[in-house]
Design a protein around this motif. Sequence first.
Motif, PDB file in Angstrom:
ATOM      1  N   TYR A 115       0.832  -1.197   0.000  1.00  0.00           N
ATOM      2  CA  TYR A 115       0.000   0.000   0.000  1.00  0.00           C
ATOM      3  C   TYR A 115       0.875   1.258   0.000  1.00  0.00           C
ATOM      4  CZ  TYR A 115      -3.518  -3.238   1.810  1.00  0.00           C
ATOM      5  OH  TYR A 115      -4.369  -4.304   1.984  1.00  0.00           O
ATOM      6  N   GLU A 116       0.311   2.333  -0.549  1.00  0.00           N
ATOM      7  CA  GLU A 116       0.845   3.662  -0.300  1.00  0.00           C
ATOM      8  C   GLU A 116      -0.098   4.272   0.735  1.00  0.00           C
ATOM      9  OE1 GLU A 116       1.738   7.979  -2.347  1.00  0.00           O
ATOM     10  OE2 GLU A 116       0.555   6.497  -3.438  1.00  0.00           O
ATOM     11  N   LEU A 117       0.455   4.668   1.866  1.00  0.00           N
ATOM     12  CA  LEU A 117      -0.326   5.210   2.974  1.00  0.00           C
ATOM     13  C   LEU A 117      -0.155   6.722   3.006  1.00  0.00           C
ATOM     14  CD1 LEU A 117      -1.829   4.928   5.750  1.00  0.00           C
ATOM     15  CD2 LEU A 117       0.449   4.650   6.772  1.00  0.00           C
ATOM     16  N   SER A 118      -1.276   7.441   3.007  1.00  0.00           N
ATOM     17  CA  SER A 118      -1.260   8.902   3.155  1.00  0.00           C
ATOM     18  C   SER A 118      -2.065   9.255   4.396  1.00  0.00           C
ATOM     19  CB  SER A 118      -1.877   9.582   1.930  1.00  0.00           C
ATOM     20  OG  SER A 118      -1.118   9.306   0.777  1.00  0.00           O
ATOM     21  N   LEU A 119      -1.423   9.966   5.310  1.00  0.00           N
ATOM     22  CA  LEU A 119      -2.076  10.411   6.535  1.00  0.00           C
ATOM     23  C   LEU A 119      -2.093  11.938   6.552  1.00  0.00           C
ATOM     24  CD1 LEU A 119      -0.247   8.041   9.061  1.00  0.00           C
ATOM     25  CD2 LEU A 119      -2.629   7.869   8.338  1.00  0.00           C
ATOM     26  N   ALA A 120      -3.285  12.517   6.716  1.00  0.00           N
ATOM     27  CA  ALA A 120      -3.380  13.962   6.882  1.00  0.00           C
ATOM     28  C   ALA A 120      -2.922  14.298   8.297  1.00  0.00           C
ATOM     29  CB  ALA A 120      -4.815  14.417   6.656  1.00  0.00           C
ATOM     30  N   GLU A 121      -2.748  15.587   8.569  1.00  0.00           N
ATOM     31  CA  GLU A 121      -2.344  15.995   9.916  1.00  0.00           C
ATOM     32  C   GLU A 121      -3.306  15.399  10.938  1.00  0.00           C
ATOM     33  OE1 GLU A 121      -1.257  20.008  12.470  1.00  0.00           O
ATOM     34  OE2 GLU A 121      -1.748  20.154  10.336  1.00  0.00           O
ATOM     35  N   GLY A 122      -2.761  14.745  11.966  1.00  0.00           N
ATOM     36  CA  GLY A 122      -3.573  14.102  12.981  1.00  0.00           C
ATOM     37  C   GLY A 122      -4.157  12.763  12.540  1.00  0.00           C
ATOM     38  N   GLY A 123      -3.812  12.332  11.347  1.00  0.00           N
ATOM     39  CA  GLY A 123      -4.350  11.085  10.811  1.00  0.00           C
ATOM     40  C   GLY A 123      -3.757   9.855  11.478  1.00  0.00           C
ATOM     41  N   ALA A 124      -4.529   8.772  11.491  1.00  0.00           N
ATOM     42  CA  ALA A 124      -4.069   7.533  12.122  1.00  0.00           C
ATOM     43  C   ALA A 124      -4.717   6.336  11.443  1.00  0.00           C
ATOM     44  CB  ALA A 124      -4.403   7.530  13.600  1.00  0.00           C
ATOM     45  N   LEU A 125      -3.992   5.251  11.429  1.00  0.00           N
ATOM     46  CA  LEU A 125      -4.508   3.957  10.979  1.00  0.00           C
ATOM     47  C   LEU A 125      -4.305   2.994  12.140  1.00  0.00           C
ATOM     48  CD1 LEU A 125      -5.628   2.081   8.767  1.00  0.00           C
ATOM     49  CD2 LEU A 125      -3.265   1.700   8.034  1.00  0.00           C
ATOM     50  N   THR A 139       7.882   2.063   5.393  1.00  0.00           N
ATOM     51  CA  THR A 139       8.963   2.979   5.038  1.00  0.00           C
ATOM     52  C   THR A 139       8.357   4.353   4.813  1.00  0.00           C
ATOM     53  OG1 THR A 139      10.273   1.231   3.994  1.00  0.00           O
ATOM     54  CG2 THR A 139      10.814   3.498   3.391  1.00  0.00           C
ATOM     55  N   VAL A 140       8.810   5.329   5.588  1.00  0.00           N
ATOM     56  CA  VAL A 140       8.281   6.686   5.509  1.00  0.00           C
ATOM     57  C   VAL A 140       8.914   7.406   4.313  1.00  0.00           C
ATOM     58  CG1 VAL A 140       8.087   8.907   6.691  1.00  0.00           C
ATOM     59  CG2 VAL A 140       7.864   6.782   7.984  1.00  0.00           C
ATOM     60  N   LEU A 141       8.049   8.014   3.505  1.00  0.00           N
ATOM     61  CA  LEU A 141       8.512   8.791   2.352  1.00  0.00           C
ATOM     62  C   LEU A 141       8.572  10.275   2.682  1.00  0.00           C
ATOM     63  CD1 LEU A 141       6.369   6.976  -0.366  1.00  0.00           C
ATOM     64  CD2 LEU A 141       8.789   6.621   0.150  1.00  0.00           C
ATOM     65  N   ASP A 142       7.511  10.785   3.325  1.00  0.00           N
ATOM     66  CA  ASP A 142       7.421  12.208   3.687  1.00  0.00           C
ATOM     67  C   ASP A 142       6.806  12.330   5.073  1.00  0.00           C
ATOM     68  OD1 ASP A 142       8.156  13.247   1.023  1.00  0.00           O
ATOM     69  OD2 ASP A 142       6.177  12.517   0.415  1.00  0.00           O
ATOM     70  N   GLY A 143       7.259  13.329   5.828  1.00  0.00           N
ATOM     71  CA  GLY A 143       6.694  13.594   7.142  1.00  0.00           C
ATOM     72  C   GLY A 143       7.238  12.655   8.205  1.00  0.00           C
ATOM     73  N   LEU A 175       2.663  12.586  12.661  1.00  0.00           N
ATOM     74  CA  LEU A 175       3.169  13.572  13.624  1.00  0.00           C
ATOM     75  C   LEU A 175       3.516  14.858  12.882  1.00  0.00           C
ATOM     76  CD1 LEU A 175       5.703  11.263  15.469  1.00  0.00           C
ATOM     77  CD2 LEU A 175       3.420  11.864  16.229  1.00  0.00           C
ATOM     78  N   ASP A 176       3.277  15.963  13.476  1.00  0.00           N
ATOM     79  CA  ASP A 176       3.739  17.240  12.925  1.00  0.00           C
ATOM     80  C   ASP A 176       3.299  17.463  11.481  1.00  0.00           C
ATOM     81  OD1 ASP A 176       5.174  17.356  15.359  1.00  0.00           O
ATOM     82  OD2 ASP A 176       6.871  16.322  14.428  1.00  0.00           O
ATOM     83  N   GLY A 177       2.060  17.166  11.154  1.00  0.00           N
ATOM     84  CA  GLY A 177       1.559  17.413   9.800  1.00  0.00           C
ATOM     85  C   GLY A 177       1.301  16.121   9.035  1.00  0.00           C
ATOM     86  N   ALA A 178       1.092  16.268   7.739  1.00  0.00           N
ATOM     87  CA  ALA A 178       0.782  15.124   6.879  1.00  0.00           C
ATOM     88  C   ALA A 178       2.012  14.228   6.704  1.00  0.00           C
ATOM     89  CB  ALA A 178       0.293  15.613   5.521  1.00  0.00           C
ATOM     90  N   ALA A 179       1.753  12.966   6.358  1.00  0.00           N
ATOM     91  CA  ALA A 179       2.849  12.013   6.144  1.00  0.00           C
ATOM     92  C   ALA A 179       2.440  11.018   5.066  1.00  0.00           C
ATOM     93  CB  ALA A 179       3.177  11.289   7.444  1.00  0.00           C
ATOM     94  N   ARG A 180       3.450  10.443   4.441  1.00  0.00           N
ATOM     95  CA  ARG A 180       3.228   9.454   3.388  1.00  0.00           C
ATOM     96  C   ARG A 180       4.243   8.343   3.540  1.00  0.00           C
ATOM     97  NH1 ARG A 180       4.249   9.133  -2.288  1.00  0.00           N
ATOM     98  NH2 ARG A 180       5.872  10.685  -2.009  1.00  0.00           N
ATOM     99  N   ALA A 181       3.806   7.090   3.284  1.00  0.00           N
ATOM    100  CA  ALA A 181       4.694   5.945   3.476  1.00  0.00           C
ATOM    101  C   ALA A 181       4.268   4.781   2.591  1.00  0.00           C
ATOM    102  CB  ALA A 181       4.670   5.507   4.943  1.00  0.00           C
ATOM    103  N   PHE A 182       5.189   3.834   2.415  1.00  0.00           N
ATOM    104  CA  PHE A 182       4.860   2.546   1.810  1.00  0.00           C
ATOM    105  C   PHE A 182       4.649   1.565   2.945  1.00  0.00           C
ATOM    106  CE2 PHE A 182       7.004   3.891  -2.195  1.00  0.00           C
ATOM    107  CZ  PHE A 182       5.900   3.734  -3.020  1.00  0.00           C
TER     108      PHE A 182
END
Length: 188
Positions: A115-125, A139-143, A175-182
């Motif tokens: 999966y490609e995971l995108s979390l907005a600020e405060g987002g959680a799975l 693996t974190v790509l951004d944030g 944490l601290d804003g949006a984040a993206r990961a595999f």
Amino acid sequence: MTDSADDILQRLPARLKEARRAQGLSLDAVAKLSGVSRSMVSQIERGESSPTIATLWNLTRALQVDFAGLLDANPDRHKIELLRAAETPTIDNRGRNCRLRILSPPEEAGRHEVYELSLAEGGALESRPHKTGAREHLTVLDGSITVEAGEQSARLGPGDTARYPADIPHALRALDGAARAFLVVQDA
């Protein structure tokens, strides 16, 4: 090759016919190029005759196909399968401010999922335990993302990877804003 002779003989007629048509050749043209009579080529394509190795060799050379590939049980395994960004299935209703793009093929569901995971600020799975022995690789790509598995947690930044048990309650939090990961999910 683990295929039985019967399996190979069942695939062969259709494969030869496909190869001939892909080259745009008539039965007569294949006969001339291969030295195999037109009637024999026709009989082989209809499954009415089993060719000798020599005959098969001559046909594969005339059709410019790989002898082993012609008998392969899965000829599409060498093709490039494309999944365009606009066509990628997504899951938006799991977690909070979370989007999962499904990158793995459907037949891998429950075994090896990507999966490609995108979390907005405060987002959680937040996930319940998967099957016993399951693991996730993130693996974190951004944030920045916090990984929680059971009683343990770790903070990851861009380029960081965490591998953790997924057969216990676990969560991924931005944490601290949006984040993206595999995210790779492997069941045991």
